[in-house]
Design an enzyme around this catalytic site. Structure first.
Site, PDB file in Angstrom:
ATOM      1  CD  GLU A   1       9.793   6.447   0.348  1.00 16.47           C
ATOM      2  OE1 GLU A   1       8.677   6.942   0.134  1.00 16.47           O
ATOM      3  OE2 GLU A   1      10.239   5.472  -0.293  1.00 16.47           O
TER       4      GLU A   1
ATOM      5  CD  GLU B   1      13.068   0.214   0.221  1.00 10.70           C
ATOM      6  OE1 GLU B   1      12.541   0.541  -0.866  1.00 10.70           O
ATOM      7  OE2 GLU B   1      12.632   0.566   1.321  1.00 10.70           O
TER       8      GLU B   1
HETATM    9  C1  XIL Z   1       6.588  -1.090  -2.355  1.00 11.84           C
HETATM   10  C2  XIL Z   1       6.212  -2.560  -2.475  1.00 11.84           C
HETATM   11  O1  XIL Z   1       7.274  -3.249  -3.071  1.00 11.84           O
HETATM   12  C3  XIL Z   1       4.950  -2.708  -3.308  1.00 11.84           C
HETATM   13  O2  XIL Z   1       4.509  -4.058  -3.292  1.00 11.84           O
HETATM   14  C4  XIL Z   1       3.857  -1.800  -2.765  1.00 11.84           C
HETATM   15  O3  XIL Z   1       2.732  -1.861  -3.606  1.00 11.84           O
HETATM   16  C5  XIL Z   1       4.340  -0.372  -2.668  1.00 11.84           C
HETATM   17  O4  XIL Z   1       5.520  -0.323  -1.874  1.00 11.84           O
HETATM   18  N1  XIL Z   1      10.165   2.335  -1.108  1.00 11.84           N
HETATM   19  C6  XIL Z   1       9.808   1.663   0.025  1.00 11.84           C
HETATM   20  C7  XIL Z   1       9.044   0.390  -0.079  1.00 11.84           C
HETATM   21  O5  XIL Z   1      10.224   2.056   1.124  1.00 11.84           O
HETATM   22  O6  XIL Z   1       8.185   0.185   1.008  1.00 11.84           O
HETATM   23  C8  XIL Z   1       8.250   0.332  -1.368  1.00 11.84           C
HETATM   24  O7  XIL Z   1       7.672  -0.961  -1.466  1.00 11.84           O
HETATM   25  C9  XIL Z   1       9.152   0.612  -2.537  1.00 11.84           C
HETATM   26  C10 XIL Z   1       9.754   1.992  -2.441  1.00 11.84           C
END
Ligand code: XIL
Length: 363
Positions: free
Chosen positions: A155, A271
């Protein structure tokens, strides 16, 4: 569809809604096997708590050929104090993956979120550069040779911050300038030459000006990385999608992916989940619209041969990150994933199966 595919998918599809829970995991088609025939990896993010539950791990072992730790490789967990690393939870996932013939993604080595509190003490470029190199050499070094792909930087693009290059005005950028990306990827390549080094980001997939601007800035970043000869082999499309009554068109996404392929990047869906919070209350309809988006997205993205892996961000609605906030606020639970809170398959699971069966094989 040949006879074996018919038996493997259509019969269990009927069984999904009629067989008792204990028999069900045996009856379910195995996505990982269907995907393997197309040379595609499929899987999901996993939390340490989930890894302690047998019903969950049985499902994960049957369905996933690739896994990623939801939180346990992030700085906050793995580097809790300046001079202490804690690999225990991440190692537990690695040994689970090895035991079940699954690949492991690394997530992530450099991000602006989930940093340990002590990071606030880092205030000079010298400290930041030293620390970033050291963290990556320790963490990627610890798992060297065992990781399919590392999200080295996560990101880094945030157009809203108003910089001409679209980069996020993170602490890393403030202290080191855009060079922090070069530092991170070079350190990762040195520590684990076998892992596919990946850039991972969100809001790239759907239609609209916000997504157009993001695609443009990400492409610009990838081109810059090629020009600078920064070692990187893959792009991760997070794919946190949002369901609506109408499906998106994907034309701009296809163009973007073609441009990324021309730059010789592999592409991973890292994701995937479908946020249903804009939909009405009827569960059956929500599940159908969520499944429609899964089916449509997965009919489109794997048309690109560069796409080698598809991971959802979790496997069951019960543990979805989208529900931690809904739960706190007392809102209705969201249904973004292929399995529900009882670990029962939802229409989104069937949508994944349909899409994978229809996908062409990749090299
Ligand atoms: C999220 C997790 O799922 C949560 O448990 C945590 O509290 C915050 O992070 N983008 C990403 C992930 O790259 O690492 C994030 O994961 C969700 C959004």
């Amino acid at each position: 569809m040949d006879r074996r595919e018919f038996l493997n998918t259509t019969l269990p599809r009927l069984a999904i809604f009629s067989v008792s829970a204990s028999a069900r995991s045996k009856e379910l088609p195995r996505l990982r096997e269907l995907a393997a025939r197309k040379n595609l990896l499929v899987g999901s993010a996993v939390s340490y708590a989930e890894l302690q539950q047998v019903a969950f791990t049985n499902l994960l072992a049957a369905q996933a050929s690739i896994v990623v730790s939801e939180n346990d490789m992030k700085w906050q967990r793995i580097h809790p104090e300046p001079d202490r690393f804690d690999f225990a939870r991440a190692d537990a996932l690695l040994s689970f993956a090895m035991q079940h013939g699954q690949k492991l993604r690394g997530h992530n080595l450099c991000w602006h979120e989930q940093m340990p509190n002590w990071f606030s003490q880092v205030t000079t470029p010298e400290n930041a550069g030293y620390l970033l190199r050291r963290h990556i050499s320790e963490v990627a070094g610890h798992f060297a040779g065992q990781i399919h792909s590392w999200d080295v930087v996560n990101e880094a693009v945030h157009v809203e911050d108003g910089r001409p290059d679209g980069l996020r005005n993170s602490k890393w950028l403030q202290l080191l300038g855009p060079d922090y990306l070069a530092i991170a990827y070079r350190a990762a390549a040195k520590a684990d030459p076998k892992a596919l080094l990946t850039y991972n980001d969100y809001d790239i997939e759907q239609d609209g000006p916000k997504f157009d601007a993001k695609r443009k800035a990400v492409l610009r970043l990838l081109i810059w990385m090629r020009q600078e000869k920064i070692p990187i082999q893959a792009l991760g499309l997070q794919s946190h999608l949002r369901a609506a009554a109408k499906l998106p068109g994907w034309t701009a996404l296809h163009q973007f992916m073609t441009a990324v392929e021309k730059l010789d990047f592999q592409i991973f869906i890292t994701e995937l989940d479908v946020n249903d919070s804009d939909l009405g209350p009827d569960i059956e309809q929500r599940d159908r619209l969520v499944a429609d988006l899964y089916r449509d997205y997965l009919a489109n993205v794997p048309q690109h041969k560069a796409v080698k892996a598809v991971l959802t961000w979790g496997l069951t609605d019960r543990d979805s990150w989208l529900n931690s906030l809904s739960r706190r606020r007392g809102e209705r639970l969201r249904r973004p994933l292929p399995f529900d809170s009882e670990l029962e398959p939802k229409p989104a699971f069937q949508a994944e199966i349909d899409a994978i069966l229809a996908a062409s094989a990749r090299a």
